[in-house]
Design an enzyme around this catalytic site. Structure first.
Site, short mmCIF file in Angstrom:
data_model
loop_
_atom_site.label_atom_id
_atom_site.label_comp_id
_atom_site.label_asym_id
_atom_site.label_seq_id
_atom_site.Cartn_x
_atom_site.Cartn_y
_atom_site.Cartn_z
N LYS A 1 1.20 -1.54 -0.01
CA LYS A 1 -0.21 0.05 0.00
C LYS A 1 0.78 1.11 -0.07
CE LYS A 1 -2.38 -1.26 3.98
NZ LYS A 1 -1.38 -2.37 4.32
N ARG B 1 -10.02 0.54 9.49
CA ARG B 1 -8.69 -0.38 10.14
C ARG B 1 -10.10 -1.81 10.61
NH1 ARG B 1 -3.18 0.28 9.01
NH2 ARG B 1 -2.05 -1.74 9.47
N ARG C 1 11.67 -5.61 4.61
CA ARG C 1 11.65 -4.09 4.19
C ARG C 1 12.21 -3.16 4.82
NH1 ARG C 1 5.68 -1.91 5.39
NH2 ARG C 1 5.64 -2.95 7.54
N ARG D 1 11.73 -2.05 10.60
CA ARG D 1 10.28 -1.46 11.92
C ARG D 1 10.79 -2.26 12.98
NH1 ARG D 1 4.71 -0.10 8.05
NH2 ARG D 1 4.38 -1.18 10.25
N ARG E 1 -0.22 -9.66 13.44
CA ARG E 1 -0.50 -8.58 12.56
C ARG E 1 -1.63 -9.07 11.41
NH1 ARG E 1 4.33 -5.41 10.92
NH2 ARG E 1 3.34 -4.15 9.39
#
Ligand code: ADP
Ligand code: AMP
Length: 217
Positions: free
Chosen positions: A13, A88, A127, A160, A171
Site C-alpha cells: 500500500k 482498518r 522491509r 520496523r 498483524r
C-alpha cells in the site's frame, strides 16, 4: 478523487500510494506514517500509540479517528486524498462515511491490493525504511545501491519494530479479524475495486491507474 487503499500489511500500500497519489496530484495520508512520526518525536499521541503498534494491535479508534478527522480537515485534502491504512475496521469505515457525508461528499473508490500470506511475510521480513525521508525499500526485492543507506536521501535504513516474525503473524491475524471485513463492507457499497498486487512495482502501479481511470473526475 477520494480513494482508500486496503490490503494486508505488506501488500504494498505504502509503495503504491506514493506513485498513485503523485500521479493523481492528491495528498497521501498514511495513518501508520503519522503514528510513527509522532512516536519518533515523543508527542502525547505517539506515547499513546506506541505500545499498541509495537504489539501489532490497532491503536484505539477514538485516538485514530480524532487524528484522521484533523488531517482530513487540512486544506490540501479538500479536493481529494488517498488514505493508506485507514479505515482498518468497520467502525472506522462507518465514521469516515459519516464524516464525509457531513462535508457533502463521499469516497469514490476503495482499491484492494490482493496478495497471499506467503508473499506478505517475504515482503515484511525484508522491509527497510529510511529514517530520514520515510521511503520504503526491500533488502532483496528492491535493495538500495548501498546496503543500509537510502538512495534517495542518504538516510539510514532501519527495520520496523513491528516487522519481526512474531509480530508479523499477529498483524496478519488482526488484519483477517478486523480489517478484511471492510472488503465486503465496500463491495456492498458498490465502490470496491480489486487488483492483483503481485509482480513488479511499476506494473502494479499501471494496473492500479488503469483500473482507477474510470473514477477519475
Ligand atoms: P504496506 O504499506 O501495505 O504495509 P509496503 O508498501 O511497505 O506495504 O511494502 C512492504 C514491503 O514489500 C516493502 O519492503 C516493499 O519494498 C516491498 N514491496 C512492495 N511492493 C512490492 C512488489 N510488487 N514486489 C516485491 N516487493 C514489494
Ligand atoms: P501501517 O504502517 O499501516 O502498517 O501501520 C502500523 C501500525 O500503526 C498498525 O499496526 C497499528 O498499530 C497502527 N495503525 C495504523 N493505522 C491504524 C488505524 N487506522 N487504526 C488503528 N491503528 C492503526
Amino acid at each position: 478523487m477520494r480513494l482508500v487503499l486496503v490490503g494486508p500489511p505488506g501488500a504494498g500500500k505504502g509503495t503504491q500510494a506514493q506513485f498513485i497519489a503523485s500521479h493523481l496530484s492528491i495528498p497521501k495520508i498514511s495513518t501508520g506514517d503519522i503514528f510513527r512520526d509522532n512516536v519518533s518525536h515523543g508527542t502525547a499521541l505517539g506515547r499513546r500509540a506506541q505500545a499498541f503498534m509495537k504489539r501489532g494491535d490497532l491503536v484505539p479508534d477514538e485516538v485514530t479517528i480524532a487524528m484522521v478527522t484533523d488531517r482530513l480537515a487540512d486544506d490540501d485534502a479538500g479536493s481529494g486524498f488517498l488514505l493508506d491504512g485507514f479505515p482498518r475496521n468497520v467502525p472506522q469505515a462507518e465514521t469516515l462515511k459519516k464524516m464525509l457525508s457531513a462535508w457533502d461528499t463521499r469516497l469514490d473508490v476503495v482499491l484492494e491490493l490482493v496478495v497471499d500470506d506467503d508473499e506478505v511475510v517475504r515482503r515484511l521480513s525484508g522491509r527497510r525504511t529510511c529514517r530520514r525521508c520515510g521511503r520504503v525499500w526491500h533488502s532483496t526485492f528492491d535493495p538500495p545501491a548501498q546496503p543500509g543507506i537510502c538512495d534517495d536521501c542518504g538516510g539510514e535504513l532501519f527495520q520496523r519494530d513491528d516487522d519481526r516474525e512474531e509480530t508479523i503473524r499477529h498483524r496478519l491475524e488482526v488484519y483477517q479479524q478486523q480489517t478484511a471485513p471492510l472488503v465486503s463492507f465496500y463491495a456492498d457499497e458498490g465502490i470496491l475495486l480489486g487488483i492483483d498486487a503481485t509482480g513488479p512495482v511499476d506494473e502494479i502501479t499501471e494496473r492500479a491507474l488503469s483500473a482507477l481511470r474510470r473514477f477519475i473526475r
